[in-house]
Design an enzyme around this catalytic site. Sequence first.
Site, PDB file in Angstrom:
ATOM      1  N   SER A  16     102.678 -55.293  58.842  1.00  0.00           N
ATOM      2  CA  SER A  16     103.778 -54.324  58.892  1.00  0.00           C
ATOM      3  C   SER A  16     103.545 -53.254  59.965  1.00  0.00           C
ATOM      4  CB  SER A  16     104.016 -53.692  57.522  1.00  0.00           C
ATOM      5  OG  SER A  16     102.971 -52.831  57.163  1.00  0.00           O
ATOM      6  N   ARG A  68      78.350 -63.539  63.637  1.00  0.00           N
ATOM      7  CA  ARG A  68      79.398 -62.543  63.861  1.00  0.00           C
ATOM      8  C   ARG A  68      79.477 -62.184  65.346  1.00  0.00           C
ATOM      9  NH1 ARG A  68      81.918 -59.229  60.635  1.00  0.00           N
ATOM     10  NH2 ARG A  68      80.494 -59.605  58.915  1.00  0.00           N
ATOM     11  N   MET A  93      90.651 -57.063  59.192  1.00  0.00           N
ATOM     12  CA  MET A  93      89.765 -56.830  58.059  1.00  0.00           C
ATOM     13  C   MET A  93      88.313 -57.264  58.291  1.00  0.00           C
ATOM     14  SD  MET A  93      91.725 -55.225  56.131  1.00  0.00           S
ATOM     15  CE  MET A  93      90.800 -55.096  54.603  1.00  0.00           C
ATOM     16  N   ILE A  95      84.531 -56.667  59.956  1.00  0.00           N
ATOM     17  CA  ILE A  95      83.617 -55.716  60.582  1.00  0.00           C
ATOM     18  C   ILE A  95      83.265 -56.262  61.958  1.00  0.00           C
ATOM     19  CG2 ILE A  95      81.256 -54.823  60.449  1.00  0.00           C
ATOM     20  CD1 ILE A  95      81.666 -54.685  57.389  1.00  0.00           C
ATOM     21  N   LEU A  96      83.223 -55.385  62.949  1.00  0.00           N
ATOM     22  CA  LEU A  96      82.960 -55.820  64.321  1.00  0.00           C
ATOM     23  C   LEU A  96      81.487 -55.630  64.665  1.00  0.00           C
ATOM     24  CD1 LEU A  96      86.057 -54.184  66.014  1.00  0.00           C
ATOM     25  CD2 LEU A  96      85.714 -56.629  65.618  1.00  0.00           C
ATOM     26  N   ASN A 110      92.040 -47.980  65.726  1.00  0.00           N
ATOM     27  CA  ASN A 110      92.235 -48.602  64.409  1.00  0.00           C
ATOM     28  C   ASN A 110      93.053 -47.659  63.542  1.00  0.00           C
ATOM     29  OD1 ASN A 110      91.685 -50.372  62.117  1.00  0.00           O
ATOM     30  ND2 ASN A 110      90.228 -48.813  61.414  1.00  0.00           N
ATOM     31  N   HIS A 112      93.565 -46.560  59.665  1.00  0.00           N
ATOM     32  CA  HIS A 112      92.828 -46.632  58.407  1.00  0.00           C
ATOM     33  C   HIS A 112      93.548 -45.779  57.372  1.00  0.00           C
ATOM     34  CE1 HIS A 112      89.362 -47.113  55.786  1.00  0.00           C
ATOM     35  NE2 HIS A 112      89.442 -45.829  55.522  1.00  0.00           N
ATOM     36  N   LEU A 147      81.421 -48.110  61.244  1.00  0.00           N
ATOM     37  CA  LEU A 147      82.622 -48.552  60.527  1.00  0.00           C
ATOM     38  C   LEU A 147      83.510 -47.368  60.129  1.00  0.00           C
ATOM     39  CD1 LEU A 147      84.189 -50.898  59.109  1.00  0.00           C
ATOM     40  CD2 LEU A 147      82.899 -50.315  57.052  1.00  0.00           C
ATOM     41  N   ASP A 148      84.756 -47.395  60.586  1.00  0.00           N
ATOM     42  CA  ASP A 148      85.732 -46.328  60.305  1.00  0.00           C
ATOM     43  C   ASP A 148      85.170 -44.953  60.672  1.00  0.00           C
ATOM     44  OD1 ASP A 148      87.545 -48.240  59.312  1.00  0.00           O
ATOM     45  OD2 ASP A 148      86.691 -48.099  57.295  1.00  0.00           O
TER      46      ASP A 148
HETATM   47  C1  GRF Z   1      97.261 -50.760  56.429  1.00  0.00           C
HETATM   48  O1  GRF Z   1      97.258 -49.992  55.267  1.00  0.00           O
HETATM   49  C2  GRF Z   1      96.248 -50.244  57.417  1.00  0.00           C
HETATM   50  O2  GRF Z   1      96.084 -48.856  57.363  1.00  0.00           O
HETATM   51  C3  GRF Z   1      94.988 -50.919  56.946  1.00  0.00           C
HETATM   52  O3  GRF Z   1      95.392 -52.195  56.547  1.00  0.00           O
HETATM   53  C4  GRF Z   1      96.760 -52.174  56.166  1.00  0.00           C
HETATM   54  C5  GRF Z   1      97.450 -53.180  57.014  1.00  0.00           C
HETATM   55  O4  GRF Z   1      98.777 -53.389  56.625  1.00  0.00           O
HETATM   56  N1  GRF Z   1      93.984 -50.916  57.979  1.00  0.00           N
HETATM   57  P1  GRF Z   1      99.735 -54.276  57.523  1.00  0.00           P
HETATM   58  O5  GRF Z   1      99.098 -55.644  57.691  1.00  0.00           O
HETATM   59  O6  GRF Z   1      99.906 -53.584  58.851  1.00  0.00           O
HETATM   60  O7  GRF Z   1     101.024 -54.364  56.763  1.00  0.00           O
END
Ligand code: GRF
Length: 221
Positions: A16, A68, A93, A95-96, A110, A112, A147-148
């Site tokens: 989305s 990885r 999703m 980890i890099l 990114n 988050h 990470l983040d």
């Molecule tokens: C979002 O909440 C984003 O912040 C997180 O993963 C979700 C991804 O949603 N990293 P979408 O695939 O963009 O709908």
Amino acid sequence: MSSPLRIAVLASGRGSNLQALIAARDTGKLPVEFVLVGSDKAQAGALELAEAAGIPRLVLNPKAYPSRRAFDLDLFSRIEATGADLLVLAGYMRILDGEALHPWVGRMINIHPSLLPKYRGLHTHRRALEAGDAEHGASVHYVTAELDGGPVIAQARIGIEAGDHEDLLAQRLLAYEHRLLPAVVRMIAAGRLAYAAPDGVALDGERLSSPLELRGDELVR
Ligand code: GRF
């Protein structure tokens, strides 16, 4: 006229946030060219969105690689080959690997779903609710090996309401994510934002002391 910013997007899920970027581009609010949508999941909804929008797609299966690092090195070299200026992680999703991502530091962001530095990692909505927080939010940050943990560019904040539960809070926040991410990419495309190594963000050449805030569709100091 200068050429539009070339962006590649990595997504593992429904996409989305990718769709929000595409919609912003389609309505003339985001001067970018999508050069690639990549995923580690062949069934990711983001890939269908990319196909519908005519964006080149790439799917790589992590299980086909010995490590990885090997996976990430291949992924990043394919992204580099597209000529992307900016790599956007939008629900990616994995980890890099720190060494593999290094050449992209400063060119990779990114989104988050928390008010970083709070709640790195997973289950951010649940953790905010369990902590009894009064507010929650989303952050867009430059990606570093932590990470983040890279410098936060901008955040959207929402109040936590009495009837909120994990799914509802996630859903309410998502609407803000869909404005936050295009707003950040728009500022990068305008050449106004830069990574200030090792842990900062510069706006118009001046280091920010705190992340930008989303107001409406715009970012403010
Ligand atoms: C979002 O909440 C984003 O912040 C997180 O993963 C979700 C991804 O949603 N990293 P979408 O695939 O963009 O709908």
